[in-house]
Write a protein that holds these residues in place. Structure first.
Motif, short mmCIF file in Angstrom:
data_model
loop_
_atom_site.label_atom_id
_atom_site.label_comp_id
_atom_site.label_asym_id
_atom_site.label_seq_id
_atom_site.Cartn_x
_atom_site.Cartn_y
_atom_site.Cartn_z
N LYS A 24 5.42 0.65 -20.44
CA LYS A 24 5.99 -0.59 -19.94
C LYS A 24 5.36 -0.31 -18.82
O LYS A 24 4.83 -1.74 -17.88
CB LYS A 24 7.36 0.78 -19.60
N GLU A 27 2.37 -2.95 -20.05
CA GLU A 27 3.12 -4.03 -20.33
C GLU A 27 2.79 -4.84 -19.15
O GLU A 27 2.90 -5.91 -19.17
CB GLU A 27 4.11 -4.19 -21.29
N ALA A 28 3.33 -4.38 -17.94
CA ALA A 28 3.14 -4.88 -16.77
C ALA A 28 1.94 -5.32 -15.60
O ALA A 28 1.90 -6.40 -15.32
CB ALA A 28 4.36 -3.85 -15.67
N CYS A 29 0.79 -4.75 -16.19
CA CYS A 29 -0.90 -4.90 -15.41
C CYS A 29 -0.71 -6.23 -17.10
O CYS A 29 -1.74 -7.00 -16.15
CB CYS A 29 -1.25 -4.05 -16.29
N GLU A 31 1.49 -8.09 -18.10
CA GLU A 31 2.02 -9.54 -17.79
C GLU A 31 1.41 -10.56 -17.30
O GLU A 31 1.23 -11.75 -16.83
CB GLU A 31 2.98 -8.89 -17.20
N ARG A 34 -1.78 -11.88 -18.48
CA ARG A 34 -0.91 -13.19 -19.22
C ARG A 34 -0.73 -14.60 -18.34
O ARG A 34 -0.88 -15.51 -18.99
CB ARG A 34 0.41 -12.76 -19.86
N LEU A 35 -0.60 -13.88 -17.26
CA LEU A 35 -0.29 -15.24 -15.74
C LEU A 35 -1.64 -16.02 -15.28
O LEU A 35 -1.61 -16.93 -14.47
CB LEU A 35 0.34 -14.41 -14.82
#
Ligand SMILES: Cc1cc2nc3c(=O)[nH]c(=O)nc-3n(C[C@H](O)[C@H](O)[C@H](O)COP(=O)(O)O)c2cc1C
Length: 196
Positions: A24, A27-29, A31, A34-35
């Motif tokens: 989790k 995945e926050a990192c 994200e 990704r941006l």
């Protein structure tokens, strides 16, 4: 967190605790990665998260570096992320070719920094790795020979008493000029040639 504080908090962590990092959190990192911006919004990246078993042990060995094993600290890293360079949009590739700049590497650098900043905000340490056995890493992860892994990221919580080192950076006056190029050459005795 105030932005400049976060930038100062992000540092290369080379001492990891055994505490695992949850998917989790990873995945926050991711994200944030990704941006990230990229030339023509090509997003020429793919992230392989290695966080378990034999694969992690093997990837750590690839990350240590060959022929000079400079990254022995990665043997403690609970997660290693391989950043695979993917095909860019045609316009970005043509633009980069004409301009003589490898935009894909710039794009990947931005995504990786976003990742590292997001990790730092969560108290997770990272170390970007450019010196590793790429051939071995590709084989371990099943990355096609035609693709490249320009960077790995070692990820983990820093050891308990970890101290953020003071940033060794050139002064603004040495790296900025206004309305024209002028540059003060670094001192001959400075640590210009060191890796860290
Ligand atoms: C493209 C790139 C490759 C790097 N490769 C390595 C590496 O292989 N091993 C390592 O220990 N640090 C590596 N680093 C980390 C740098 O040494 C580090 O970012 C720099 O000394 C500044 O320190 P800081 O990250 O603590 O602010 C790399 C950093 C970048 C951006």
């Amino acid at each position: 967190m105030e932005f400049l504080k976060l930038v100062k908090k992000r540092c290369s962590v080379r001492k990891f605790s055994v505490q695992p990092v949850s998917r989790k959190e990873i995945e926050a990192c991711l994200e944030a990665a990704r941006l990230a911006p990229s030339a023509c919004n090509s997003q020429p990246w793919h992230f392989i998260v290695v966080d378990e078993g034999k694969l992690l042990v093997e990837m750590r060995e690839a990350a240590v570096g060959n022929p000079v094993p400079i990254n022995v600290f990665v043997r403690q890293a609970p997660v290693i992320i391989a950043v695979v360079e993917e095909t860019a949009k045609l316009a970005a590739s043509i633009g980069g070719f004409i301009k003589g700049h490898g935009y894909k590497h710039l794009d990947i650098g931005m995504a990786v920094e976003n990742f590292c900043l997001a990790a730092a905000e969560r108290g997770i340490g990272t170390c970007i790795l450019g010196w590793f056995d790429e051939k071995r890493a590709k084989k371990i992860l099943g990355v096609p020979k035609t693709k490249q892994i320009p960077l790995l990221i070692a990820v983990g919580y820093p050891i308990e008493n970890f101290q953020i080192p003071e940033k060794k950076r050139r002064e603004l006056s040495e790296i900025v000029s206004y309305n024209g190029y002028s540059r003060i050459e670094p001192d001959a005795g400075s640590n210009e040639q060191t890796c860290r």
